[in-house]
Design a protein around this motif. Sequence first.
Motif, PDB file in Angstrom:
ATOM      1  N   ILE A 357     -28.939 -10.978 -22.689  1.00  0.00           N
ATOM      2  CA  ILE A 357     -27.756 -10.348 -22.087  1.00  0.00           C
ATOM      3  C   ILE A 357     -28.156  -9.537 -20.862  1.00  0.00           C
ATOM      4  CG2 ILE A 357     -25.963  -8.600 -22.455  1.00  0.00           C
ATOM      5  CD1 ILE A 357     -25.787  -9.548 -25.362  1.00  0.00           C
ATOM      6  N   GLU A 358     -29.249  -8.782 -20.985  1.00  0.00           N
ATOM      7  CA  GLU A 358     -29.699  -7.954 -19.852  1.00  0.00           C
ATOM      8  C   GLU A 358     -30.055  -8.834 -18.652  1.00  0.00           C
ATOM      9  OE1 GLU A 358     -30.351  -4.763 -17.625  1.00  0.00           O
ATOM     10  OE2 GLU A 358     -29.679  -4.641 -19.710  1.00  0.00           O
ATOM     11  N   GLU A 359     -30.744  -9.943 -18.909  1.00  0.00           N
ATOM     12  CA  GLU A 359     -31.117 -10.841 -17.816  1.00  0.00           C
ATOM     13  C   GLU A 359     -29.905 -11.509 -17.192  1.00  0.00           C
ATOM     14  OE1 GLU A 359     -33.849 -13.559 -19.543  1.00  0.00           O
ATOM     15  OE2 GLU A 359     -35.547 -12.153 -19.548  1.00  0.00           O
ATOM     16  N   ALA A 360     -28.879 -11.798 -18.002  1.00  0.00           N
ATOM     17  CA  ALA A 360     -27.721 -12.541 -17.506  1.00  0.00           C
ATOM     18  C   ALA A 360     -26.736 -11.656 -16.741  1.00  0.00           C
ATOM     19  CB  ALA A 360     -27.007 -13.238 -18.670  1.00  0.00           C
ATOM     20  N   VAL A 361     -26.413 -10.483 -17.284  1.00  0.00           N
ATOM     21  CA  VAL A 361     -25.348  -9.667 -16.676  1.00  0.00           C
ATOM     22  C   VAL A 361     -25.748  -8.209 -16.496  1.00  0.00           C
ATOM     23  CG1 VAL A 361     -23.506 -11.157 -17.533  1.00  0.00           C
ATOM     24  CG2 VAL A 361     -24.307  -9.277 -18.957  1.00  0.00           C
ATOM     25  N   GLY A 362     -27.015  -7.881 -16.745  1.00  0.00           N
ATOM     26  CA  GLY A 362     -27.423  -6.477 -16.649  1.00  0.00           C
ATOM     27  C   GLY A 362     -27.300  -5.921 -15.248  1.00  0.00           C
ATOM     28  N   ALA A 363     -27.677  -6.710 -14.235  1.00  0.00           N
ATOM     29  CA  ALA A 363     -27.642  -6.217 -12.853  1.00  0.00           C
ATOM     30  C   ALA A 363     -26.217  -6.145 -12.313  1.00  0.00           C
ATOM     31  CB  ALA A 363     -28.499  -7.109 -11.962  1.00  0.00           C
ATOM     32  N   SER A 364     -25.417  -7.165 -12.605  1.00  0.00           N
ATOM     33  CA  SER A 364     -24.048  -7.213 -12.058  1.00  0.00           C
ATOM     34  C   SER A 364     -23.209  -8.167 -12.882  1.00  0.00           C
ATOM     35  CB  SER A 364     -24.086  -7.675 -10.596  1.00  0.00           C
ATOM     36  OG  SER A 364     -22.782  -7.943 -10.127  1.00  0.00           O
ATOM     37  N   ARG A 365     -21.978  -7.758 -13.190  1.00  0.00           N
ATOM     38  CA  ARG A 365     -21.047  -8.652 -13.876  1.00  0.00           C
ATOM     39  C   ARG A 365     -20.278  -9.516 -12.877  1.00  0.00           C
ATOM     40  NH1 ARG A 365     -23.589  -4.969 -15.934  1.00  0.00           N
ATOM     41  NH2 ARG A 365     -22.022  -3.317 -16.092  1.00  0.00           N
ATOM     42  N   GLU A 366     -20.234  -9.105 -11.613  1.00  0.00           N
ATOM     43  CA  GLU A 366     -19.505  -9.864 -10.598  1.00  0.00           C
ATOM     44  C   GLU A 366     -20.341 -11.010 -10.035  1.00  0.00           C
ATOM     45  OE1 GLU A 366     -19.826  -6.593 -10.578  1.00  0.00           O
ATOM     46  OE2 GLU A 366     -17.785  -5.920 -11.079  1.00  0.00           O
ATOM     47  N   ALA A 367     -21.667 -10.855 -10.031  1.00  0.00           N
ATOM     48  CA  ALA A 367     -22.530 -11.860  -9.403  1.00  0.00           C
ATOM     49  C   ALA A 367     -22.394 -13.246 -10.038  1.00  0.00           C
ATOM     50  CB  ALA A 367     -23.987 -11.390  -9.437  1.00  0.00           C
ATOM     51  N   PRO A 368     -22.380 -13.385 -11.376  1.00  0.00           N
ATOM     52  CA  PRO A 368     -22.234 -14.735 -11.945  1.00  0.00           C
ATOM     53  C   PRO A 368     -20.914 -15.401 -11.543  1.00  0.00           C
ATOM     54  CG  PRO A 368     -23.042 -13.201 -13.600  1.00  0.00           C
ATOM     55  CD  PRO A 368     -22.638 -12.374 -12.425  1.00  0.00           C
ATOM     56  N   VAL A 369     -19.826 -14.608 -11.509  1.00  0.00           N
ATOM     57  CA  VAL A 369     -18.528 -15.171 -11.103  1.00  0.00           C
ATOM     58  C   VAL A 369     -18.582 -15.613  -9.655  1.00  0.00           C
ATOM     59  CG1 VAL A 369     -16.066 -14.676 -10.834  1.00  0.00           C
ATOM     60  CG2 VAL A 369     -17.308 -13.754 -12.795  1.00  0.00           C
ATOM     61  N   ALA A 370     -19.196 -14.798  -8.801  1.00  0.00           N
ATOM     62  CA  ALA A 370     -19.304 -15.155  -7.385  1.00  0.00           C
ATOM     63  C   ALA A 370     -20.153 -16.406  -7.206  1.00  0.00           C
ATOM     64  CB  ALA A 370     -19.906 -13.985  -6.603  1.00  0.00           C
ATOM     65  N   ALA A 371     -21.197 -16.549  -8.028  1.00  0.00           N
ATOM     66  CA  ALA A 371     -22.057 -17.727  -7.924  1.00  0.00           C
ATOM     67  C   ALA A 371     -21.284 -18.999  -8.254  1.00  0.00           C
ATOM     68  CB  ALA A 371     -23.261 -17.573  -8.863  1.00  0.00           C
ATOM     69  N   LEU A 372     -20.465 -18.952  -9.329  1.00  0.00           N
ATOM     70  CA  LEU A 372     -19.657 -20.122  -9.677  1.00  0.00           C
ATOM     71  C   LEU A 372     -18.632 -20.414  -8.587  1.00  0.00           C
ATOM     72  CD1 LEU A 372     -18.754 -22.356 -11.567  1.00  0.00           C
ATOM     73  CD2 LEU A 372     -17.372 -20.692 -12.814  1.00  0.00           C
ATOM     74  N   ARG A 373     -18.028 -19.351  -8.041  1.00  0.00           N
ATOM     75  CA  ARG A 373     -17.046 -19.550  -6.972  1.00  0.00           C
ATOM     76  C   ARG A 373     -17.704 -20.232  -5.772  1.00  0.00           C
ATOM     77  NH1 ARG A 373     -15.719 -14.509  -6.230  1.00  0.00           N
ATOM     78  NH2 ARG A 373     -14.347 -14.482  -8.037  1.00  0.00           N
ATOM     79  N   SER A 374     -18.926 -19.827  -5.458  1.00  0.00           N
ATOM     80  CA  SER A 374     -19.650 -20.439  -4.347  1.00  0.00           C
ATOM     81  C   SER A 374     -19.943 -21.910  -4.633  1.00  0.00           C
ATOM     82  CB  SER A 374     -20.960 -19.680  -4.109  1.00  0.00           C
ATOM     83  OG  SER A 374     -21.728 -20.307  -3.110  1.00  0.00           O
ATOM     84  N   GLU A 375     -20.323 -22.207  -5.871  1.00  0.00           N
ATOM     85  CA  GLU A 375     -20.590 -23.600  -6.237  1.00  0.00           C
ATOM     86  C   GLU A 375     -19.321 -24.443  -6.147  1.00  0.00           C
ATOM     87  OE1 GLU A 375     -22.251 -23.321 -10.108  1.00  0.00           O
ATOM     88  OE2 GLU A 375     -24.287 -22.903  -9.411  1.00  0.00           O
TER      89      GLU A 375
END
Length: 656
Positions: A357-375
């Motif tokens: 969990i820390e590795e996936a969303v610890g730094a930012s909860r917005e970054a994964p969503v932004a990454a999918l949006r970019s893809e």
Amino acid sequence: MAATLQILGWTSEGLRCPDHDIACVATDGQPNAVTLIQMPNGTGKTTTLMLLRLALSGGWARETPTPAQLRKLQKKGGIQKGFFELRLMMNQQRVTIRIEFDFEMGRVRYRTTYGSGQMDRFDPPAEFRRFLNGNFINFFVFDGELAAHLLDDKFTDADSVVETLFQLRTLQNAGEKVSGYWERRAEEKGDERSKRARENKLSRIRERLSELKRERRRVTKERDEAATKLEAQRIAYNEEIAKSQSSEREIREAEDTLRRAQDDVREQAVAVLESMRIPQKLSVSFGDSIYDLKRNLDRAKLPGTAAREFFQDLLLEERCVCGTVIDDELRGRIQQRAVNYLASDEVGFLNAMKTDIEEAVGASREAPVAALRSEMTELSAKVSAERDAHNVLDALQLAAERADPAVKAARDEIESLEQRVSKLEDELEKFEDKDTQQTIDNTWGIDVMEKRLGVAEEKLARTSETLTLRKRRDVLNRILAHAHDLAREGVMTEVCEEANVKISQLMPDNDIRIERIERCLVLEGQEGGSVGETLSIAYAFLATLFDRSDHRLPFVVDSPAGPIDLAVRPKIGELIPRLTSQFIAFTISSERAQFVPWLKRASPEPIQYVTVFRRGRVQLEAQARTSSEVVETIDGVKVVGEDFFNSFQLEDEEAA
């Protein structure tokens, strides 16, 4: 006839473990009695063990794996294809079982080779099929988890393995033969009017089924002929285009551009689908909820520092760690309160989950969503590029058709044949219809008609007047069942007694005995033991099975001595050469102590030592290259030899 199964080796390529080839044979071509394969944690021991089970059992030939199961075997880096090939000797006949993985299409294909040919399916020699099923294989491709399962009836079926090894099922098979004879005789007798009516219905079903199969063959033949003509017409069309060199060059370039655009779309679509399987990439709220779970676990100080096994082991001691004498009253309180603590596997699971969990969303909860949006944006752009490439190609082909009537005629013929092929394929689909409510003459589904045929044959058999035969059948089946029960009870009792002798030899200070064998091993006066005790019980039980059976099977073990006390390890090392004619073990460096030297001393033949690790550790790779037998692949290194095996100290690929 006694069966002898030996593993000659295997090859793995394009899968989660490093690419490697393991040969379990000596220089004379005969299988090694003992092969030790040293692989640090994280190198792929679990993956390799899983692949061995899948190859031996044909598990994914019988049941299609889920996408999640396939992803566990896929090598990192987007590699879309891989294979695992297992080489065997079955009663002096070489047999190869190959599993091919297509991760992009989500497909698994088996190939079996022996004798003079190759079959595109899982198809081992008939005399070995009773051993090559998931339940039985777990008893000779073995790990610590399966040792624990031997004591749990929800996970294993120990009595069926005993019955298979000692051929007790022969009596049951005889009963089935008796019943089959009665069923055949039943078809010859019965009430004439009822029998005639059911015979007529059976005849109509058979005629309709034959008619449907003839029609499907006709339509399939027409479809194949039309498809062949379509391919020929496409070639003719390209030849007409080629007459105009400028048009041909432009069209070829446009086709290449379209092909590259389609490949880009396919690759990006796969990446997007992979990302969409990750919840925190779909919505920030998912990421928030996942991270809240970790914070709540931290706030509750879970998991704790003490595990349940500590207190369970403490029950076996005379004094507490503080020096207090443990009497019956104190032992009872410890046992009662031990259930309030998590087990070590639960502690490990929670720690691993929190780290993930820390590795996936610890730094930012917005970054994964932004990454999918970019893809998604990138996918949309590539789809647009593919559409533009299509339009360019269509325009060039249209221009060529206008310039040359022969090109247009070829194009018209292609469209006509495409429509013909599509129509015939639609016709073929009706033979797959699953509707079971239609009358015989209105049913088109071949599978439905075949099931109706089976039901009709069964009903016809039930009309027969076979009372006398049935009574004789029942008497004979009761005799066979009683004989089976007596034989089973005798074999189970002897196996328990001999296994208990071996347990007392391995653990003379532990009062542990097998009381009986049901679906699992039932211990006398207790439900289980420590991890080391459980593995020792498993060795004793399996040693008894393999000693008493005429069949010779390999024994493949993950961490053969890891959880076992140092004092017991030498006894396990001495036992293993008597356990089986071929022993293959996956180990880590810390398991060598008090085990390998005793195993070497007890082995009647030289041991083969193999070390496999991932590439990327410069010092280790340099050391490996000084060995005489070293093989390097794109992501792994394999070294054969005792000196390197004993000097190797890496336990975990993730360790610094």
